[in-house]
Write a protein that holds these residues in place. Structure first.
Motif, PDB file in Angstrom:
ATOM      1  N   ARG A   1       0.851  -1.190   0.000  1.00  0.00           N
ATOM      2  CA  ARG A   1       0.000   0.000   0.000  1.00  0.00           C
ATOM      3  C   ARG A   1       0.894   1.249   0.000  1.00  0.00           C
ATOM      4  NH1 ARG A   1      -5.220  -1.371   0.924  1.00  0.00           N
ATOM      5  NH2 ARG A   1      -5.691  -3.328   1.987  1.00  0.00           N
ATOM      6  N   TYR A   2       0.943   1.912  -1.158  1.00  0.00           N
ATOM      7  CA  TYR A   2       1.813   3.070  -1.331  1.00  0.00           C
ATOM      8  C   TYR A   2       1.039   4.374  -1.177  1.00  0.00           C
ATOM      9  CZ  TYR A   2       5.034  -0.302  -3.469  1.00  0.00           C
ATOM     10  OH  TYR A   2       5.864  -1.366  -3.706  1.00  0.00           O
ATOM     11  N   LEU A   3       1.770   5.422  -0.881  1.00  0.00           N
ATOM     12  CA  LEU A   3       1.183   6.758  -0.898  1.00  0.00           C
ATOM     13  C   LEU A   3       2.287   7.785  -1.106  1.00  0.00           C
ATOM     14  CD1 LEU A   3       1.818   8.464   1.963  1.00  0.00           C
ATOM     15  CD2 LEU A   3       0.199   6.813   2.871  1.00  0.00           C
TER      16      LEU A   3
ATOM     17  N   ILE B   1      -2.188  14.313   0.735  1.00  0.00           N
ATOM     18  CA  ILE B   1      -1.865  12.882   0.666  1.00  0.00           C
ATOM     19  C   ILE B   1      -2.582  12.246  -0.519  1.00  0.00           C
ATOM     20  CG2 ILE B   1      -2.024  10.664   1.862  1.00  0.00           C
ATOM     21  CD1 ILE B   1      -1.984  12.181   4.499  1.00  0.00           C
ATOM     22  N   ALA B   2      -1.848  11.493  -1.309  1.00  0.00           N
ATOM     23  CA  ALA B   2      -2.427  10.744  -2.428  1.00  0.00           C
ATOM     24  C   ALA B   2      -2.197   9.262  -2.196  1.00  0.00           C
ATOM     25  CB  ALA B   2      -1.799  11.169  -3.757  1.00  0.00           C
ATOM     26  N   LEU B   3      -3.281   8.492  -2.152  1.00  0.00           N
ATOM     27  CA  LEU B   3      -3.181   7.033  -2.045  1.00  0.00           C
ATOM     28  C   LEU B   3      -2.907   6.456  -3.431  1.00  0.00           C
ATOM     29  CD1 LEU B   3      -6.211   6.316   0.294  1.00  0.00           C
ATOM     30  CD2 LEU B   3      -3.818   6.662   0.927  1.00  0.00           C
ATOM     31  N   TRP B   4      -2.023   5.485  -3.486  1.00  0.00           N
ATOM     32  CA  TRP B   4      -1.655   4.886  -4.770  1.00  0.00           C
ATOM     33  C   TRP B   4      -2.330   3.529  -4.944  1.00  0.00           C
ATOM     34  CZ3 TRP B   4       3.593   6.115  -7.300  1.00  0.00           C
ATOM     35  CH2 TRP B   4       3.864   7.481  -7.163  1.00  0.00           C
TER      36      TRP B   4
ATOM     37  N   GLY C   1       1.280   4.468  -9.552  1.00  0.00           N
ATOM     38  CA  GLY C   1       0.503   5.687  -9.757  1.00  0.00           C
ATOM     39  C   GLY C   1      -0.623   5.807  -8.754  1.00  0.00           C
ATOM     40  N   PRO C   2      -1.056   7.041  -8.466  1.00  0.00           N
ATOM     41  CA  PRO C   2      -2.125   7.258  -7.485  1.00  0.00           C
ATOM     42  C   PRO C   2      -3.470   6.747  -7.973  1.00  0.00           C
ATOM     43  CG  PRO C   2      -0.844   9.254  -7.856  1.00  0.00           C
ATOM     44  CD  PRO C   2      -0.475   8.286  -8.934  1.00  0.00           C
ATOM     45  N   LYS C   3      -4.356   6.470  -7.008  1.00  0.00           N
ATOM     46  CA  LYS C   3      -5.717   6.078  -7.363  1.00  0.00           C
ATOM     47  C   LYS C   3      -6.743   7.087  -6.878  1.00  0.00           C
ATOM     48  CE  LYS C   3      -6.330   3.027  -3.324  1.00  0.00           C
ATOM     49  NZ  LYS C   3      -6.666   1.652  -2.890  1.00  0.00           N
ATOM     50  N   SER C   4      -6.426   7.848  -5.798  1.00  0.00           N
ATOM     51  CA  SER C   4      -7.380   8.834  -5.312  1.00  0.00           C
ATOM     52  C   SER C   4      -6.688   9.761  -4.333  1.00  0.00           C
ATOM     53  CB  SER C   4      -8.562   8.156  -4.611  1.00  0.00           C
ATOM     54  OG  SER C   4      -8.110   7.461  -3.463  1.00  0.00           O
TER      55      SER C   4
END
Length: 513
Positions: free
Chosen positions: A425-427, A442-445, A508-511
Motif C-alpha cells: 500500500r503506497y502513498l 496525501i495521495a493514495l496509490w 501511480g495514485p488512485k485517489s
C-alpha cells in the motif's frame, strides 16, 4: 531535420517556444486573421464533434455546445483510463482527451505557427509538469505527448523551467564573486501554484527545495469573481448548468486579465448566458479581499521554502531574486503582496505567461549548456507491518536530488516475508510530521500484489486470495528495487530472489484524501 520545442501545457493556456538562430522565441499563431500568442487549453463538443483551442473558444457562446476548461486539473485526480463526460452523450478517457488536444497543438504549430516548419521535420519537445504533480499526472502528460506524435526529449518541473529562463536571461549579471547563490521562482498559473529554490553555480544548477499547492491558481480567482457576481444578481449557482458555469467563468477570466493596478471597478457581463441580466459592476477591493486567503496560502508555501536559506530572505545577500512567472502573477493583488514582503527581491518575468515554455526551449538546446538538476518533489513511501503496528517507510524523501549523471534515484529494500501474498500500500504526501507519518496533501496509490509463496507465482487473481501468515515463506528473500526516473515516474521491480521470479510495476495514485 528536427525542430526542438518547449511546450508548456497549461491549465488555461498552452504556450510553445522554439530555438531559432540562438534565440528562444514564443511561437505565435495566425487564427481568423488575428495573431495569437497561445492556444487556449479548452475543449468543446458541438453536435458530437470535439473542438479544441481557439476553435473551441469560437464556439463558447453557441447554443447546445458543451465546454470543458482546465482539463489539466483533471490529471491531478483522475487516472488515464477514467472517463470525462463532455455533455450528456459524449464520453472520452482522460488520456485520449489530452492526446487529442496535443494533436491539435501540433497541427497549430505546423499549419498556423510563426516558426518555419518543413513537412519532413521531426518535432522534438521538452515538456513540464507542476512541481507538486503526482506520478499519475506526469504519466498522462508524457504519454499524451508521445501519442500525439512528439518525440519527448525530457521533462522538467514548471518552476525549474522558469528558473532556466531566468538564469539564461540574467546569469551574466551575476559574476563569479557575487554572493548571490539562489533564485526563488514563484509560479502561479491557471490551476496550480509552485515554488522552487534553485542554486546558482556556473551554468549547472541544482533545485535545492520546492513546494506547491495542487489546486491554487487563476481558476480559483475566477470562481471568487463569479461567486460575487451571482451574489450581486441574487442568483443561486445551482441554477446554472455546467456549460453555463464554464461560459461565465471564461467571462470572469477575461475581465480579470484586463485589470490594472489602479483599476477600481470590474464589469462582468452575464448576458451571453443569462439574457435577462444586465452587466454587474464589482468593486475590485472586495474581489481582492475575497481572494486574499488564496494568495496567503501561496505566500506561506513560499516562505517555507525560503526559510531553507535564511530566516529573513528580504535581507539575504545570497538570494538573487524572487522571480514571478505564470499568468496569474498579473492579477494585481499578487505582485502587490509580494512586493510588500520582499520589496527589493521581486522581479517579474518579461514574459510571465511564456517563461516556462522559453525555459523548456533553452533546456532542450544542447548549445545553451545550461542545465538544472531536479530533486524529488513529494515524499513517497509505503505502509509496512512491524509486530502489530503499521509504520510508514519513506522510500523517496522530498527534495532529495537525483543522480547528476543519470537523472535517477534508486532505493532497494530486502526482507524475508511472513505472508503468502504481499499487499503493498503506497502513498505520496507533501510533508512528513514529527511522528514520521504522512501529512498535508496525501495521495493514495494503487495497491500492488506480489506472490511471496512460490506456489502462487503464476496466479492472476491475487486480489481474490485471502492473505494469511505462512511460516513456509520466511526462507524466501524478497527485494523491492525502486527507481525514480528523470521524468518523475516511479517504478518498482519486486523479486523473489530465492525462487527466481520477479514483476515490474509502474506506480501511480488512485485517489486523493
Amino acid at each position: 531535420m528536427t525542430m526542438r520545442l518547449g511546450i508548456d501545457f497549461g491549465t488555461t493556456r498552452t504556450v510553445v517556444a522554439a530555438q531559432e538562430n540562438g534565440n528562444y522565441l514564443v511561437c505565435t499563431f495566425s487564427w481568423e486573421g488575428e495573431v495569437k500568442e497561445y492556444i487556449p487549453t479548452l475543449a468543446a463538443v458541438k453536435d458530437g464533434i470535439l473542438h479544441f483551442g481557439w476553435d473551441a473558444m469560437d464556439r463558447l457562446n453557441q447554443p447546445d455546445t458543451h465546454i470543458l476548461r482546465s482539463m489539466k486539473r483533471l490529471a491531478g485526480h483522475l487516472r488515464p483510463e477514467d472517463s470525462v463526460e463532455l455533455g450528456p452523450d459524449f464520453s472520452i478517457t482522460l488520456l485520449e482527451l489530452v492526446t487529442l488536444f496535443l494533436i491539435h497543438v501540433k497541427q497549430m504549430v505546423v499549419k498556423h505557427g510563426s516558426i518555419p516548419f518543413k513537412k519532413k521535420d521531426a518535432l522534438e519537445v521538452m515538456v513540464a509538469c507542476p512541481a507538486n504533480a503526482n506520478s499519475n499526472q506526469r504519466y498522462i502528460t508524457l504519454e499524451a505527448f508521445r501519442r500525439a506524435g512528439f518525440t519527448v526529449l525530457g521533462a522538467m518541473n514548471e518552476p525549474s523551467a522558469a528558473g532556466v529562463e531566468f538564469l539564461h536571461r540574467y546569469l551574466r549579471g551575476l559574476g563569479p564573486r557575487s554572493p548571490k547563490r539562489y533564485v526563488a521562482v514563484y509560479d502561479l498559473g491557471g490551476g496550480t501554484f509552485d515554488t522552487s529554490l534553485v542554486g546558482i553555480a556556473d551554468r549547472h544548477h541544482d533545485v535545492v527545495a520546492h513546494a506547491g499547492i495542487g489546486r491554487l491558481g487563476g481558476d480559483d480567482f475566477d470562481e471568487v469573481i463569479l461567486g460575487l457576481a451571482l451574489e450581486h444578481m441574487g442568483l443561486d449557482p445551482e441554477r446554472l448548468t455546467p456549460s453555463d458555469t464554464v461560459r461565465l467563468l471564461e467571462e470572469c477570466r477575461e475581465r480579470k486579465e484586463g485589470l490594472k493596478s489602479n483599476t477600481k471597478k470590474m464589469v462582468v457581463d452575464p448576458s451571453m448566458v443569462l439574457q435577462d441580466q444586465k452587466p454587474v459592476v464589482l468593486d475590485t477591493g472586495l474581489i481582492y479581499e475575497r481572494c486574499g486567503s488564496l494568495i496567503d496560502r501561496s505566500l506561506e508555501t513560499l516562505q517555507m521554502v525560503l526559510q531553507g536559506i535564511d530566516e529573513n530572505p528580504e535581507n539575504s545577500r545570497s538570494l538573487a531574486a524572487l522571480y514571478l512567472v505564470g499568468g496569474s502573477v498579473s492579477f494585481p493583488p499578487v505582485a502587490r503582496r509580494l512586493r510588500e514582503l520582499y520589496p527589493s527581491k521581486v522581479k517579474v518575468s518579461p514574459f510571465p505567461h511564456a517563461s516556462t515554455a522559453i525555459g523548456l526551449s533553452i533546456a532542450g538546446d544542447p548549445k545553451a549548456n545550461l542545465t538544472v538538476r531536479e530533486s524529488v518533489s513529494r515524499h513517497f513511501g509505503i505502509w509496512r507491518e512491524r509486530d502489530k503496528d503499521k509504520i510508514f517507510d519513506p522510500i523517496f524523501l522530498k527534495d532529495r536530488q537525483v543522480d547528476p549523471h543519470t537523472g535517477r534515484l534508486r532505493v532497494i529494500r530486502t526482507y524475508n516475508p511472513v505472508h503468502n501474498i504481499g499487499l503493498l500500500r503506497y502513498l505520496e504526501c507533501s510533508s512528513i510530521g514529527k511522528t514520521e507519518e504522512p501529512e498535508g496533501d496525501i495521495a493514495l496509490w494503487q495497491d500492488v500484489y506480489f506472490p511471496y509463496d512460490p506456489k502462487l507465482r503464476d496466479r492472476k487473481d491475487l486480489a481474490k486470495i485471502s492473505i494469511e501468515r505462512h511460516p513456509g515463506v520466511s526462507s524466501q528473500e524478497v527485494t523491492e528495487a525502486y527507481e525514480y526516473n528523470e521524468q518523475g515516474i516511479i517504478q518498482v521491480e519486486i523479486e523473489n530472489r530465492t525462487s527466481g521470479y520477479k514483476k515490474l510495476f509502474t506506480l501511480g495514485p488512485k485517489s486523493f484524501i
